[in-house]
Scaffold this motif. Sequence first.
Motif, PDB file in Angstrom:
ATOM      1  N   HIS A 125      -8.805   2.977  -0.374  1.00 25.09           N
ATOM      2  CA  HIS A 125      -8.355   1.611  -0.637  1.00 25.09           C
ATOM      3  C   HIS A 125      -7.752   0.993   0.632  1.00 25.09           C
ATOM      4  O   HIS A 125      -8.012  -0.175   0.954  1.00 25.09           O
ATOM      5  CB  HIS A 125      -7.328   1.600  -1.763  1.00 25.09           C
ATOM      6  N   ILE A 126      -6.950   1.783   1.349  1.00 31.33           N
ATOM      7  CA  ILE A 126      -6.361   1.284   2.597  1.00 31.33           C
ATOM      8  C   ILE A 126      -7.458   1.002   3.616  1.00 31.33           C
ATOM      9  O   ILE A 126      -7.433  -0.010   4.328  1.00 31.33           O
ATOM     10  CB  ILE A 126      -5.348   2.305   3.143  1.00 31.33           C
ATOM     11  N   ALA A 166      -2.828   4.406  -5.146  1.00 33.81           N
ATOM     12  CA  ALA A 166      -3.677   4.055  -4.003  1.00 33.81           C
ATOM     13  C   ALA A 166      -4.030   5.306  -3.218  1.00 33.81           C
ATOM     14  O   ALA A 166      -3.300   6.299  -3.247  1.00 33.81           O
ATOM     15  CB  ALA A 166      -2.970   3.048  -3.097  1.00 33.81           C
ATOM     16  N   ASN A 167      -5.157   5.250  -2.506  1.00 37.36           N
ATOM     17  CA  ASN A 167      -5.538   6.352  -1.621  1.00 37.36           C
ATOM     18  C   ASN A 167      -6.064   5.774  -0.309  1.00 37.36           C
ATOM     19  O   ASN A 167      -6.095   4.555  -0.107  1.00 37.36           O
ATOM     20  CB  ASN A 167      -6.564   7.271  -2.293  1.00 37.36           C
ATOM     21  N   TRP A 168      -6.517   6.669   0.576  1.00 39.96           N
ATOM     22  CA  TRP A 168      -6.953   6.225   1.902  1.00 39.96           C
ATOM     23  C   TRP A 168      -8.199   5.351   1.829  1.00 39.96           C
ATOM     24  O   TRP A 168      -8.430   4.529   2.722  1.00 39.96           O
ATOM     25  CB  TRP A 168      -7.194   7.430   2.798  1.00 39.96           C
ATOM     26  N   PHE A 175       0.818  -1.208   0.000  1.00 45.25           N
ATOM     27  CA  PHE A 175       0.000   0.000   0.000  1.00 45.25           C
ATOM     28  C   PHE A 175       0.858   1.267   0.000  1.00 45.25           C
ATOM     29  O   PHE A 175       0.505   2.256  -0.645  1.00 45.25           O
ATOM     30  CB  PHE A 175      -0.942   0.002   1.202  1.00 45.25           C
ATOM     31  N   PHE A 176       1.987   1.249   0.704  1.00 44.76           N
ATOM     32  CA  PHE A 176       2.859   2.431   0.733  1.00 44.76           C
ATOM     33  C   PHE A 176       3.382   2.762  -0.662  1.00 44.76           C
ATOM     34  O   PHE A 176       3.343   3.916  -1.092  1.00 44.76           O
ATOM     35  CB  PHE A 176       4.030   2.189   1.690  1.00 44.76           C
ATOM     36  N   ALA A 230      -6.117  -0.581  -5.269  1.00 54.15           N
ATOM     37  CA  ALA A 230      -4.858   0.106  -4.976  1.00 54.15           C
ATOM     38  C   ALA A 230      -3.824  -0.101  -6.074  1.00 54.15           C
ATOM     39  O   ALA A 230      -2.887   0.694  -6.206  1.00 54.15           O
ATOM     40  CB  ALA A 230      -4.297  -0.383  -3.641  1.00 54.15           C
ATOM     41  N   HIS A 237       2.200   1.913  -3.641  1.00 55.01           N
ATOM     42  CA  HIS A 237       1.148   2.370  -4.547  1.00 55.01           C
ATOM     43  C   HIS A 237       0.588   3.730  -4.127  1.00 55.01           C
ATOM     44  O   HIS A 237       0.129   4.508  -4.969  1.00 55.01           O
ATOM     45  CB  HIS A 237       0.025   1.324  -4.608  1.00 55.01           C
ATOM     46  N   PHE A 238       0.643   4.014  -2.832  1.00 48.81           N
ATOM     47  CA  PHE A 238       0.179   5.325  -2.346  1.00 48.81           C
ATOM     48  C   PHE A 238       1.133   6.419  -2.811  1.00 48.81           C
ATOM     49  O   PHE A 238       0.705   7.463  -3.311  1.00 48.81           O
ATOM     50  CB  PHE A 238       0.085   5.309  -0.816  1.00 48.81           C
TER      51      PHE A 238
END
Length: 449
Positions: A295-296, A291-293, A282-283, A332, A285-286
């Motif tokens: 998706h997390i 990715a964004n919050w 996630f980091f 993500a 792709h963020f």
Amino acid sequence: MNTAAARPSIRRIRFWLSLLSLLTGLMMFASMQTAKAASYQKAFWIPVDNTIERGLESFLKRAFLEAEQQQADLVILDINTPGGEVRAAGEIGQLIREAPMHVVAYIDNQAFSAGTYIALNANEIVMTPGSSMGAATPIDLAGNAADIKVISAWSEQMQGAAKLNKRNPEVARAMVEIDTEFPGLKPKGTVLSLDAQTAQNVGYADRVVANKEELFRQLGVNASAVQSIDPTAGERVARWVTSPVVMSLLLVIGLVGIVVELFAPGFGVAGTISLVSFGLYFFGHFVAGFANWLHIGLFVIGILLMIMEIFLPGGIVGALGFISIVTGLVMAAYDTQQGLASLGIAAVITVIVTLLLVKRFGVKGLFNKFILGDVQRNEEGYVAPKDQRELLNKEGIALTPLRPAGMVKVEGKRVDAVTVGGYVAAGTPVIVVQVEGTRVVVQELELKE
């Protein structure tokens, strides 16, 4: 006037006038070239190295935006890559074409496959002796040539990039299509790659320079004034994570880590590695902007729902949790199709590992996390109360005086007991009239005459 004598003088005048015109033209041309070379006021140096992937695309978007905001009129792309993703190269190519500044592709080592496509989109290609470009046949994950549809589409894309700056599109085609023959450059059955001199001969290299210093000199820019835009530490991690192979590997480690943790007592190494893997996924792709919050959040909610399923059986909560986890992971990813493919690979491997663990430890091992495993042991100072209900209505004898408590013997066993009231002398026959847990109640047995 002697006409014959005047003719040599006229010819000499014409000669000198022609020579003067030629010199004037050469001086004007040199002046124009010098002016053109010196016209760049602000130049930026941007590396394009390692494998081409979506993380690189994200970095280049940021770099070009920064260069534009600082009103750069020259961007030099330092290309050194073995190739990479076709889709990422296409997005980078569009970014270069739409850039408002002059873009130079500098190849000091290699620019193969997707790297060649990126270079062809630049306004100018500069190579050094010993460098090379080409060999752009797309391959699949197994390392084999892609199917004919993919090759045909990529060939058209390469030829279109070559036409941007009036380069021979057939050369680009020969770099992609194995079955294409290019007389004098490559036979059928191979793909074309060009060294610096050959690239210049066929019009694919605009200049060949000895090194970076000569490049700056020919472009008319001061080397000390050229600013570099390098990827941040986060962007480097993002580039690594968004690679399809690494992305799939992180998902495999994350899912397998969860399964192994279920079979192991306590929260240990497997659980920690699983959390780190999903965190990196996630980091990366963020940071790359995919990715964004949301998706997390979907992933975290899914994990919580799966935990709740343990205490709220029925399947609905668990199903919602599973859907939430899958949605978060796939959304993500930079590409839904790639996300599903990576998750599918990870799921298959996880199922195989689960079956092996079940075969080794049994199904019971899977539930060890949720079953109380502590046992009270005698050696640890705890003795469970004995069940003495079988003594009810049994006859015995008082071993000690009962005032009202004492010791009796029933069916050969010494038992602590109390009387229903009153005193019972030692040696008196008794009968058990009540048993409550560890409390045994007796009374004096009345003997029949």
